[in-house]
Each structure stands twice: as C-alpha cells, then as structure tokens.
Design a protein around this motif. Structure first.
Motif, PDB file in Angstrom:
ATOM      1  N   TYR A   7       0.842  -1.195   0.000  1.00  0.00           N
ATOM      2  CA  TYR A   7       0.000   0.000   0.000  1.00  0.00           C
ATOM      3  C   TYR A   7       0.879   1.247   0.000  1.00  0.00           C
ATOM      4  O   TYR A   7       1.819   1.343   0.800  1.00  0.00           O
ATOM      5  N   SER A   8       0.546   2.177  -0.884  1.00  0.00           N
ATOM      6  CA  SER A   8       1.205   3.478  -0.815  1.00  0.00           C
ATOM      7  C   SER A   8       0.370   4.359   0.103  1.00  0.00           C
ATOM      8  O   SER A   8      -0.805   4.059   0.352  1.00  0.00           O
ATOM      9  N   LYS A   9       0.951   5.445   0.542  1.00  0.00           N
ATOM     10  CA  LYS A   9       0.192   6.322   1.445  1.00  0.00           C
ATOM     11  C   LYS A   9      -1.013   6.930   0.734  1.00  0.00           C
ATOM     12  O   LYS A   9      -2.019   7.242   1.365  1.00  0.00           O
ATOM     13  N   GLU A  10      -0.929   7.074  -0.578  1.00  0.00           N
ATOM     14  CA  GLU A  10      -2.077   7.622  -1.325  1.00  0.00           C
ATOM     15  C   GLU A  10      -3.292   6.699  -1.222  1.00  0.00           C
ATOM     16  O   GLU A  10      -4.422   7.123  -1.428  1.00  0.00           O
ATOM     17  N   GLU A  11      -3.055   5.443  -0.926  1.00  0.00           N
ATOM     18  CA  GLU A  11      -4.193   4.517  -0.823  1.00  0.00           C
ATOM     19  C   GLU A  11      -4.904   4.615   0.533  1.00  0.00           C
ATOM     20  O   GLU A  11      -5.984   4.057   0.696  1.00  0.00           O
ATOM     21  N   PHE A  12      -4.292   5.302   1.464  1.00  0.00           N
ATOM     22  CA  PHE A  12      -4.964   5.555   2.744  1.00  0.00           C
ATOM     23  C   PHE A  12      -5.854   6.779   2.532  1.00  0.00           C
ATOM     24  O   PHE A  12      -5.600   7.857   3.057  1.00  0.00           O
ATOM     25  N   ALA A  13      -6.888   6.597   1.746  1.00  0.00           N
ATOM     26  CA  ALA A  13      -7.675   7.748   1.300  1.00  0.00           C
ATOM     27  C   ALA A  13      -9.149   7.383   1.180  1.00  0.00           C
ATOM     28  O   ALA A  13      -9.501   6.224   0.988  1.00  0.00           O
ATOM     29  N   LEU A  14      -9.985   8.408   1.262  1.00  0.00           N
ATOM     30  CA  LEU A  14     -11.428   8.213   1.090  1.00  0.00           C
ATOM     31  C   LEU A  14     -11.767   8.182  -0.402  1.00  0.00           C
ATOM     32  O   LEU A  14     -10.996   8.691  -1.223  1.00  0.00           O
ATOM     33  N   PRO A  15     -12.928   7.625  -0.766  1.00  0.00           N
ATOM     34  CA  PRO A  15     -13.343   7.680  -2.168  1.00  0.00           C
ATOM     35  C   PRO A  15     -13.361   9.133  -2.659  1.00  0.00           C
ATOM     36  O   PRO A  15     -13.817  10.033  -1.940  1.00  0.00           O
ATOM     37  N   ALA A  16     -12.888   9.359  -3.876  1.00  0.00           N
ATOM     38  CA  ALA A  16     -12.672  10.731  -4.351  1.00  0.00           C
ATOM     39  C   ALA A  16     -13.959  11.544  -4.440  1.00  0.00           C
ATOM     40  O   ALA A  16     -13.935  12.769  -4.282  1.00  0.00           O
ATOM     41  N   GLU A  17     -15.092  10.888  -4.674  1.00  0.00           N
ATOM     42  CA  GLU A  17     -16.352  11.633  -4.804  1.00  0.00           C
ATOM     43  C   GLU A  17     -16.617  12.507  -3.567  1.00  0.00           C
ATOM     44  O   GLU A  17     -17.202  13.585  -3.664  1.00  0.00           O
ATOM     45  N   VAL A  18     -16.157  12.035  -2.440  1.00  0.00           N
ATOM     46  CA  VAL A  18     -16.399  12.731  -1.173  1.00  0.00           C
ATOM     47  C   VAL A  18     -15.890  14.175  -1.220  1.00  0.00           C
ATOM     48  O   VAL A  18     -16.564  15.096  -0.759  1.00  0.00           O
ATOM     49  N   TYR A  19     -14.690  14.369  -1.773  1.00  0.00           N
ATOM     50  CA  TYR A  19     -14.176  15.747  -1.811  1.00  0.00           C
ATOM     51  C   TYR A  19     -14.287  16.388  -3.197  1.00  0.00           C
ATOM     52  O   TYR A  19     -14.253  17.594  -3.327  1.00  0.00           O
ATOM     53  N   GLU A  20     -14.454  15.554  -4.231  1.00  0.00           N
ATOM     54  CA  GLU A  20     -14.630  16.155  -5.567  1.00  0.00           C
ATOM     55  C   GLU A  20     -16.041  16.725  -5.731  1.00  0.00           C
ATOM     56  O   GLU A  20     -16.239  17.704  -6.437  1.00  0.00           O
ATOM     57  N   HIS A  21     -17.007  16.065  -5.102  1.00  0.00           N
ATOM     58  CA  HIS A  21     -18.403  16.541  -5.185  1.00  0.00           C
ATOM     59  C   HIS A  21     -19.005  16.532  -3.788  1.00  0.00           C
ATOM     60  O   HIS A  21     -19.799  15.654  -3.438  1.00  0.00           O
ATOM     61  N   PRO A  22     -18.624  17.503  -2.967  1.00  0.00           N
ATOM     62  CA  PRO A  22     -19.129  17.509  -1.587  1.00  0.00           C
ATOM     63  C   PRO A  22     -20.655  17.474  -1.557  1.00  0.00           C
ATOM     64  O   PRO A  22     -21.310  18.111  -2.384  1.00  0.00           O
ATOM     65  N   ASN A  23     -21.178  16.704  -0.623  1.00  0.00           N
ATOM     66  CA  ASN A  23     -22.629  16.533  -0.535  1.00  0.00           C
ATOM     67  C   ASN A  23     -23.195  17.512   0.492  1.00  0.00           C
ATOM     68  O   ASN A  23     -23.073  17.306   1.698  1.00  0.00           O
ATOM     69  N   ALA A  24     -23.813  18.565  -0.019  1.00  0.00           N
ATOM     70  CA  ALA A  24     -24.320  19.627   0.861  1.00  0.00           C
ATOM     71  C   ALA A  24     -25.535  19.181   1.665  1.00  0.00           C
ATOM     72  O   ALA A  24     -25.965  19.883   2.583  1.00  0.00           O
ATOM     73  N   ASN A  25     -26.087  18.025   1.326  1.00  0.00           N
ATOM     74  CA  ASN A  25     -27.267  17.563   2.070  1.00  0.00           C
ATOM     75  C   ASN A  25     -26.920  17.080   3.472  1.00  0.00           C
ATOM     76  O   ASN A  25     -27.785  17.029   4.345  1.00  0.00           O
ATOM     77  N   ILE A  26     -25.672  16.669   3.666  1.00  0.00           N
ATOM     78  CA  ILE A  26     -25.280  16.141   4.983  1.00  0.00           C
ATOM     79  C   ILE A  26     -25.112  17.319   5.937  1.00  0.00           C
ATOM     80  O   ILE A  26     -24.282  18.201   5.705  1.00  0.00           O
ATOM     81  N   GLN A  27     -25.921  17.321   6.988  1.00  0.00           N
ATOM     82  CA  GLN A  27     -25.953  18.495   7.866  1.00  0.00           C
ATOM     83  C   GLN A  27     -24.956  18.366   9.010  1.00  0.00           C
ATOM     84  O   GLN A  27     -25.318  18.285  10.192  1.00  0.00           O
ATOM     85  N   LEU A  28     -23.699  18.295   8.626  1.00  0.00           N
ATOM     86  CA  LEU A  28     -22.598  18.250   9.584  1.00  0.00           C
ATOM     87  C   LEU A  28     -21.464  19.074   8.984  1.00  0.00           C
ATOM     88  O   LEU A  28     -21.409  19.235   7.753  1.00  0.00           O
ATOM     89  N   PRO A  29     -20.556  19.564   9.807  1.00  0.00           N
ATOM     90  CA  PRO A  29     -19.438  20.333   9.236  1.00  0.00           C
ATOM     91  C   PRO A  29     -18.705  19.512   8.175  1.00  0.00           C
ATOM     92  O   PRO A  29     -18.476  18.319   8.359  1.00  0.00           O
ATOM     93  N   GLN A  30     -18.371  20.156   7.067  1.00  0.00           N
ATOM     94  CA  GLN A  30     -17.691  19.442   5.972  1.00  0.00           C
ATOM     95  C   GLN A  30     -16.198  19.385   6.273  1.00  0.00           C
ATOM     96  O   GLN A  30     -15.445  20.293   5.913  1.00  0.00           O
ATOM     97  N   ILE A  31     -15.789  18.318   6.908  1.00  0.00           N
ATOM     98  CA  ILE A  31     -14.359  18.233   7.256  1.00  0.00           C
ATOM     99  C   ILE A  31     -13.555  17.532   6.166  1.00  0.00           C
ATOM    100  O   ILE A  31     -12.340  17.676   6.123  1.00  0.00           O
ATOM    101  N   ALA A  32     -14.218  16.758   5.316  1.00  0.00           N
ATOM    102  CA  ALA A  32     -13.452  15.949   4.359  1.00  0.00           C
ATOM    103  C   ALA A  32     -13.053  16.772   3.136  1.00  0.00           C
ATOM    104  O   ALA A  32     -13.358  16.438   1.997  1.00  0.00           O
ATOM    105  N   THR A  33     -12.352  17.878   3.391  1.00  0.00           N
ATOM    106  CA  THR A  33     -11.837  18.699   2.291  1.00  0.00           C
ATOM    107  C   THR A  33     -10.427  18.227   1.964  1.00  0.00           C
ATOM    108  O   THR A  33      -9.758  17.632   2.829  1.00  0.00           O
ATOM    109  N   PRO A  34      -9.949  18.490   0.756  1.00  0.00           N
ATOM    110  CA  PRO A  34      -8.578  18.067   0.429  1.00  0.00           C
ATOM    111  C   PRO A  34      -7.559  18.615   1.425  1.00  0.00           C
ATOM    112  O   PRO A  34      -6.622  17.918   1.817  1.00  0.00           O
TER     113      PRO A  34
END
Ligand code: SF4
Lengths: 74, 612
Positions: free
Chosen positions: B562-589
């Motif tokens: 495993y490279s460190k880049e693989e310790f990562a969330l699915p890209a959709e999470v930060y490429e298309h932030p979901n504004a419907n989730i009513q919690l602070p958006q911490i999963a920014t790049p």
C-alpha cells in the motif's frame, strides 16, 4: 422563555416528536433531560440549534434543542 | 491455554497455547503447546494471528503459502459476558493493495462455535495448503486432549449456510458449527465469502439465525482450501461465576457501556438499528450509493415505521444479557408472530436497503437473508451492488449486467442470487475491481479495497487507518457525528490514540458491545483475567499490547505494497461535496492532507521500532 424540543428515535416513545416548551430562563439542558425522564446512559447527542452541545449548556429563548440517542457501531 | 506464571507480561513464554496445524495436502496433523512471544499472543485473536501472518510472504490469497488461522481470544468460552468470539485470519482475497498484493485480514463473529472450540481444549487451528477434495474438520474433546479429523464434505456442497448447519447438527450432538455458503464454495468468482457461526437459538428453533464473520472474504479463503465446515464438539465448560466476574457482568449490562445495544423494553437504545434515527437527524444515512438526498426516504426503515407491519423480537447469543439482536418476523393476519425474516443490524439493513434505493422493510429483509444464506459479507455485497447501480444510473444507454437501477428489487435480488452462485464475478470480486474495470473509481465506496460500512465517509476520515473492517477496527465513525469534533487536533488524537483501541476486542474474545466506548484496557477486563486465570496484568499493559497489535496491522499493510495515497477516502467525497449532509464538511482536500501528514508523523517512528 420558550424553546423548541426535538426528540429523535426511541426518545419519542410515549413522549413526542417535537414540542414548544416553556422553561425557566437560564435553564440548562440537563434540566430538560430530567423533566423528560431521559436516562443519561442512552443520551448520546445534544444539539442546540443544530450545533453539538452538552448537558451543562445554558439554553436561550427561541433555541431548538435536539436530543438524540447514542450512536453505536454495528 | 496453560499458565505457568501469573505475570504474562514479564513471562509471556510461560503461557502456552494449544495449536493444531493441519497440512491439507498431506492430511497430517500436528498438535503442540506453543509458548507465547508476548502479551498479544496471550490475549489471542488477531493479536496472535497477525504475528503468524507476518512470518509469511504471500503474494496471492489463493496460494498454498496463505494459511487460514482459526483461533479464539483469552476470554472466549469464559464466564465473562459476550465471551464467544471466534477469529478467522489470513491474507484476504478481497482486500489488497493496488500493487496486487493481498492484505492481512481478520474477521470475527459471535454465536456459540467459539466457546465450543475453546472447550475442546484447542486455542488455534491453522490450515496449511489446500485439500484436493472438499472436507470438513471435526474438532473434538477427548480424554487425551483435543483431536482434529478431516471428513469428506461432498454431501454438504451446494447447501446454504443455514442448511449446512442443520445437516451437521443431525450428525453431531453437543456441537456447534462454522460453515461457508455457496459463495465460499465459488471462491474463484466470489472474494467476499463469509463464515457463518451457529447459535443456540438457531439450533433450537431451526430458523436461520447464524452470526457471521463476514469481512475480508475469510469464507472464500476457506472455500479455496476446500474446507466446507468446522465442527466443534465438546461438553459445555462454563465455570461457575466468581463474584468478581459476576460484578463485571452486571456492570456490562447495567453500567452503561452496552446500554445503547440493549432492548428498548429494558430502557436500552434498541441495538445498532437505532443508528438510523440518529444519522437521519443529520441526513447522513447512506442512500443510493452513499449520496444522501436530504429527504425523508431513509425513515421508511426506521424502527417505528417497520414495527407497524412486522414483529420485532429482541434476542441474544448464548448467555448474553446485552440482547442486541433485533429479529424481524412477519406478522400473521391475526396479528400473531409469523415467519422469521432477518436480523436487523444497522449495516446490513442500510447497505442492502436504503443504500440500494430499497425502502421496503420486507424487501430489505429478503436481501439480507439471501446474502446470509449464500454466505456473503453483507457490507461488501451491498456496497458493490450500490456501485453497480450508480454506474447504471450514469450510463442508462449502456448499463452493466442486468441493468438494475436503484430500488429495482427484483433485479437486485437476481444480482444477489447470481453473485452467490458464483455467476457474477463482477459483483463477487468487490467494488475495487469492478470500478477498476469500468475506469470510474471515484464513487466506489471502499478504502484499501475493503467496502465501507454504513457511515458516510464525509463524516469519518479515520477509515483510512482502519486495519480491518472500517468501523470495526477504528472507532472514529462517531467522532464528528456523536462528539461534534471537527478540528484536526481531535482527529489526530482520535486516530492515533483513543479510537484505535477498539481492535483490542478482536484479540481477547469479547464482543465490542462489552464496553464499546472504553475498549479492553479497563478494570473490568483486568478483573476478569485475574478471576478466570489468576493473571496479574494492568490496564496499561493491555493498552500497550493493543497498540502494538494495531501497529503491526498497519506495518503489514505497508509491507503488502500500500502506498500512502491509498490511505484515502473515495474521491467523490471531496470532488463533489454533498451539501445535504448536515454536519461540518471536514473531508476537504486540505483537511485530509494535513491529517495524513500529522497521523503518519505519529505512527511512522513507532512503525520503525516495530519488528515484523
Ligand atoms: S452483544 Fe449481541 S452479538 Fe455480542 S454476544 Fe451479546 S447478543 Fe451476541
């Protein structure tokens, strides 16, 4: 003063989903929890106006207080 | 286990465990008392098995070099409440690095098999190589100690998990069973095979109420080795309850740590299902492949709505007072309890329900039941199907497989059945491989090749450092939602200090629900170890062993490419932030980059000091 209280999940059983309550000014969240006879053992999340808060926090007139059960993995 | 010391920290080698190694190629069986190397070995579970796996160089999960290790924890079969866990470890067919190397993995379940296994006198069973023909292993208690025998298993082939257990029960009295389903038998095309563990309730009622060691495809590894089932036959050997353990057990049930899992009728939270209500309050219940829409759709599977049409009964594993199972039954026309449908835990219900666009409890129950009967990990199965449905939604002109879309119950049902039969490798091999094949990886909801549980990754960057199941080996899934922590300091501390300790339960033989908030470094565990085995051990000793075991898991991941880049969330999470989730958006790049830097700054020096 008046606050809006929202209950989530099991807390609604034999209580309500949402109601406007008259409370003494300077009331803390714990007082409302006690009045509603909700056990602190399953009180997981307290939100005041959608922001995480604690049972010692003081409520203001017009606040919305949400009480949620504990979130546990599974 | 043999204890020749009361100080397992200073004199670990004076604690010996009974290991049986079976060479499936030659049929030879070796029984030995193995001295422990350290406290992790003494505690057991993955703490021990990962040290065995670290000694092997394995490039392919389906190879002779990859062992299947079946073991228990120190408190499995003890009088401590929830002490029923069995662990299955090996290099995983489904979880692997982009380099193509399999990751070390363990999976665990309750039921009564673990206790019976322990009571035969065996602590660990290692299967080497592969049998030419299908076999099952019978582990027996005898006057001369535990014995293990291989038997032909042709008659079990093609049966569901439940039917295999019921067939074996007819032959073996006073026994419990661990079996694979058709999915594990079709290991070539199904990498997400689970191991089903029998329960007392199942054997008595004849209803399919197994428990599962699902994560990581250990059932597929078992299938590859041509082991169809394990039988543990022994008399029950529960010690009479000492005052110290009795006090602990009362505390487990009444002290607060497990309250959320207990039945509503007892003032508890109603099991993991209650997560639906809590997460819906933030619009954070996964829907249509992890894209909550800010609407009320998930509420259809909340308990208060389901119980209008179905009967829900709280049940438990053998001797457990937590009673966390919510078993759902049909209601007969006269209102009486009808057919047993499924057990509603949060993960399977969501991932085979709302996250597939299925909002009917009866349909979700049937999908859960089908996946269980075929013996597939409900998390990997649900998430791989939700990926496919999302792909089909994006490509209506050229959909994959049967063209199923969100909410299309009949077609989804067909996918589950055909995947279980080994006819759909696209599903059976998991979301990482499917998304690599389509070239659209950003919305495949896995981390390091293992599908995510039903907590939105937007709310849990800690998934990246989970060393096994995303929510079973890193307890950060509630750090934002429950604790409201959105600052980096809290997340670094959570990942590197507090929350990794949940893996301790997967060493010692207890259910996480024993005390999900505090882990095993507690006085309750210390008291149990003293009372059951006269061991002198401190909470600090336990916490240090758990940390070493966790770090060993991390080191093994890095060793498997495993490279460190693989310790990562699915890209959709930060490429298309979901504004419907009513919690602070911490999963920014920015947040994720800084978290990576700071977490590795803590772990890396410790990893350098750790010899594998
Ligand atoms: S907490 Fe639940 S899963 Fe664990 S042993 Fe008790 S009833 Fe079984």
């Amino acid at each position: 003063m008046q606050i809006r209280v929202r209950l989530i999940g099991a807390f609604r059983i034999e209580r309500f989903k949402e109601e406007i309550r008259e409370v003494a000014s300077e009331s803390r969240v714990q007082q409302i929890v006690d009045e509603l006879q909700i056990s602190n053992r399953i009180l997981g999340i307290v939100l005041i106006n959608g922001v995480h808060a604690g049972v010692e926090d003081i409520l203001q007139d017009g606040d919305t207080l949400s009480l949620l059960p504990i979130l546990g993995g599974g | 286990m043999k204890f020749l010391t009361t100080d397992p920290v200073a004199e670990a080698s004076s604690v010996l465990y009974k290991r049986c190694t079976i060479d499936l190629r030659s049929g030879t069986t070796t029984l030995e008392d193995v001295p422990c190397r350290n406290l992790e070995d003494v505690l057991g579970g993955f703490g021990r098995s990962f040290q065995v796996l670290a000694e092997r160089k394995v490039d392919n999960a389906y190879s002779a070099e990859n062992p299947l290790i079946v073991n228990t924890g120190l408190l499995t079969g003890s009088s401590a409440m929830t002490g029923m866990r069995t662990y299955f470890s090996g290099y995983s067919p489904i979880k692997g690095s982009k380099k193509g190397l399999p990751s070390a993995m363990w999976s665990t379940g309750s039921g009564k098999f673990g206790a019976k296994f322990k009571w035969t006198g065996l602590d660990e069973l290692i299967f080497e190589n592969r049998s030419e023909t299908p076999v099952y292993a019978v582990i027996r208690e005898t006057a001369a100690g535990p014995q293990v025998e291989l038997k032909p298993a042709e008659k079990l082939l093609g049966l569901s998990t439940h039917d295999k257990i019921m067939a074996l029960q007819k032959e073996y009295a006073d026994a419990h069973f661990a079996v694979i389903g058709q999915a594990g038998e079709n290991w070539q095309n199904v990498y997400m095979g689970a191991v089903a563990l029998s329960t007392e309730n199942q054997l008595k009622s004849g209803e399919d109420k197994c428990r599962f060691a699902g994560r990581g495809g250990m059932g597929s590894l078992m299938g590859y080795k041509n082991i169809i089932a394990l039988v543990a036959q022994s008399s029950d050997k529960l010690k009479s309850l000492s005052p110290a353990v009795k006090k602990v057990n009362i505390n487990v049930v009444k002290g607060g740590g497990s309250t959320r899992l207990q039945p509503l009728s007892r003032g508890g939270g109603g099991g993991t299902w209650a997560a639906y209500d809590v997460l819906q309050a933030f619009h954070a219940v996964p829907l249509n492949n992890f894209r909550p829409q800010g609407n009320a759709l998930p509420e259809k599977l909340c308990r208060e709505n389901v119980e209008q049409d179905y009967e829900i009964k709280s049940e438990a594993c053998f001797r457990c007072g937590i009673t966390c199972h919510n078993n759902v039954y049909a209601k007969n026309a006269d209102g009486s309890r009808g057919e047993f449908l499924a057990k509603f835990d949060y993960e399977p219900l969501n991932l085979l329900g709302s996250n597939l666009g299925i909002h009917d409890a009866g349909q979700a129950a049937r999908l859960i039941q089908l996946g269980d009967n075929y013996g597939m990990d409900s998390i990997s199965l649900g998430v791989t199907i939700s990926y496919l449905l999302a792909y089909n939604e994006r490509h209506p002109e050229k959909p994959l497989l049967n063209g199923a879309g969100f909410g299309d119950y009949e077609k989804i049902r067909e996918l589950v059945i055909r995947a279980g039969e080994g006819e759909l490798p696209e599903i059976g091999k998991g979301s990482m491989r499917l998304s690599q094949a389509t070239g659209e990886t950003s919305y495949a909801y896995h981390v390091k090749g293992l599908e995510l549980p039903a907590y939105q990754p937007e709310t849990n960057p800690g998934y990246a450092w989970a060393i096994a199941g995303g929510h079973m080996s890193m307890a950060t899934y509630g750090l934002l939602t429950r604790e409201g922590k959105s600052d980096l300091d809290s997340w670094v501390k959570g990942i590197t200090q507090d929350k990794l300790h949940m893996v301790g339960f997967d060493m010692i033989g207890l259910c996480k629900f024993f005390d999900i908030a505090n882990g095993i470094g507690t006085q309750m565990v210390v008291d149990c170890l003293k009372s059951e085995f006269e061991l002198e051990i401190t909470t600090d000793d336990i916490r240090a062993a758990v940390r070493r075991a966790f770090l060993r898991g991390l080191a093994l991941e890095l060793r498997q490419g495993y490279s460190k880049e693989e310790f990562a969330l699915p890209a959709e999470v930060y490429e298309h932030p979901n504004a419907n989730i009513q919690l602070p958006q911490i999963a920014t790049p920015e947040f994720l980059d800084e978290l990576q830097r700071r977490v590795w700054a803590v772990f890396e020096p410790e990893l350098e000091d750790l010899s594998l």
